[in-house]
Write a protein that holds these residues in place. Structure first.
Motif, PDB file in Angstrom:
ATOM      1  N   LEU A 126     -16.520  56.282  26.907  1.00  0.00           N
ATOM      2  CA  LEU A 126     -16.540  54.859  26.565  1.00  0.00           C
ATOM      3  C   LEU A 126     -15.773  54.082  27.621  1.00  0.00           C
ATOM      4  O   LEU A 126     -14.567  54.259  27.780  1.00  0.00           O
ATOM      5  CB  LEU A 126     -15.904  54.616  25.190  1.00  0.00           C
ATOM      6  N   VAL A 127     -16.505  53.271  28.360  1.00  0.00           N
ATOM      7  CA  VAL A 127     -15.896  52.357  29.326  1.00  0.00           C
ATOM      8  C   VAL A 127     -16.394  50.971  28.931  1.00  0.00           C
ATOM      9  O   VAL A 127     -17.541  50.612  29.168  1.00  0.00           O
ATOM     10  CB  VAL A 127     -16.312  52.707  30.773  1.00  0.00           C
ATOM     11  N   ARG A 128     -15.535  50.221  28.263  1.00  0.00           N
ATOM     12  CA  ARG A 128     -15.961  48.933  27.705  1.00  0.00           C
ATOM     13  C   ARG A 128     -16.588  48.012  28.742  1.00  0.00           C
ATOM     14  O   ARG A 128     -17.520  47.284  28.439  1.00  0.00           O
ATOM     15  CB  ARG A 128     -14.785  48.232  27.016  1.00  0.00           C
ATOM     16  N   ASP A 139     -12.940  58.860  28.865  1.00  0.00           N
ATOM     17  CA  ASP A 139     -13.947  59.912  28.988  1.00  0.00           C
ATOM     18  C   ASP A 139     -13.537  61.052  28.071  1.00  0.00           C
ATOM     19  O   ASP A 139     -12.536  61.729  28.306  1.00  0.00           O
ATOM     20  CB  ASP A 139     -14.025  60.383  30.453  1.00  0.00           C
ATOM     21  N   HIS A 140     -14.294  61.249  27.015  1.00  0.00           N
ATOM     22  CA  HIS A 140     -13.979  62.273  26.016  1.00  0.00           C
ATOM     23  C   HIS A 140     -14.869  63.505  26.180  1.00  0.00           C
ATOM     24  O   HIS A 140     -14.859  64.389  25.334  1.00  0.00           O
ATOM     25  CB  HIS A 140     -14.139  61.685  24.602  1.00  0.00           C
ATOM     26  N   ARG A 141     -15.627  63.536  27.268  1.00  0.00           N
ATOM     27  CA  ARG A 141     -16.552  64.650  27.473  1.00  0.00           C
ATOM     28  C   ARG A 141     -15.790  65.910  27.846  1.00  0.00           C
ATOM     29  O   ARG A 141     -14.865  65.877  28.642  1.00  0.00           O
ATOM     30  CB  ARG A 141     -17.565  64.301  28.573  1.00  0.00           C
ATOM     31  N   ASP A 142     -16.205  67.028  27.264  1.00  0.00           N
ATOM     32  CA  ASP A 142     -15.606  68.328  27.572  1.00  0.00           C
ATOM     33  C   ASP A 142     -16.658  69.103  28.366  1.00  0.00           C
ATOM     34  O   ASP A 142     -17.508  69.774  27.796  1.00  0.00           O
ATOM     35  CB  ASP A 142     -15.250  69.046  26.266  1.00  0.00           C
ATOM     36  N   MET A 143     -16.614  68.970  29.696  1.00  0.00           N
ATOM     37  CA  MET A 143     -17.640  69.585  30.538  1.00  0.00           C
ATOM     38  C   MET A 143     -17.560  71.116  30.497  1.00  0.00           C
ATOM     39  O   MET A 143     -18.558  71.782  30.722  1.00  0.00           O
ATOM     40  CB  MET A 143     -17.558  69.059  31.971  1.00  0.00           C
ATOM     41  N   GLU A 144     -16.390  71.664  30.192  1.00  0.00           N
ATOM     42  CA  GLU A 144     -16.298  73.124  30.034  1.00  0.00           C
ATOM     43  C   GLU A 144     -17.104  73.564  28.823  1.00  0.00           C
ATOM     44  O   GLU A 144     -17.792  74.591  28.862  1.00  0.00           O
ATOM     45  CB  GLU A 144     -14.839  73.572  29.894  1.00  0.00           C
TER      46      GLU A 144
END
Length: 172
Positions: A120-122, A142-147
């Motif tokens: 989320l980047v407003r 950025d709450h994505r867990d690329m692992e």
């Protein structure tokens, strides 16, 4: 196997999740195409498809839903995995489990559906999108867990190693 990774993304974050998946599958020895859903006219040249979408207001983006409807019969003959990426809001389960996914999973005979937290980047959002999320108490960042994404892609690759290719259709 030939694999299509097709992910609908509004601001690029979900697209990057698709790219991680495509990269892991390619490293596992598969032939991978990465296309936007609106550019997919036919899935019959593929053995497997990873189809996903960013989630807004508890729904997949229209172009991902439209691809699923347009190619539903052919997708049902392939190995399909579904993914959703949405805001990490409370409760996350409902925010990241779009209404249509259960029906879609059943219609396509998808092997699995996985939800990932999004970004989320407003400043990237439209006024309407900002208004929609203001009541959701979504946390910026950025709450994505690329692992976790790469781990899921590895699971897909391991599963594909045990599966037969899709029925052969004439390539266009």
């Amino acid at each position: 196997m030939r694999i299509l990774v097709t992910v609908a993304s509004r601001h690029g974050a979900t697209q990057e999740i698709g790219s991680v998946i495509a990269g892991v599958l390619a490293e596992s020895g598969h032939e991978v195409d990465e296309l936007d859903p609106e550019h997919v006219t036919d899935v019959r040249g593929y053995d497997a498809v990873v189809l996903g979408s960013a989630v807004y207001t508890a729904h997949w983006l229209p172009r991902a839903r439209e691809l699923a409807e347009r190619c539903a019969d052919d997708l049902a003959e392939r190995h399909v995995w579904l993914l959703s990426s949405g805001l990490a809001t409370q409760p996350a389960a409902s925010a990241n489990s779009p209404h249509e996914v259960a029906a879609l999973r059943e219609r396509l005979g998808a092997r699995a559906h996985r939800s990932f937290a999004g970004r989320l980047v407003r400043s990237e959002l439209t006024f309407a999108e900002r208004a929609l999320i203001s009541g959701a108490r979504a946390r910026e960042g950025d709450h994505r867990d690329m692992e976790a994404v790469a781990g899921w892609a590895t699971e897909i690759a391991e599963t594909l190693a045990t599966l037969a290719p899709a029925p052969v259709h004439a390539h266009h």
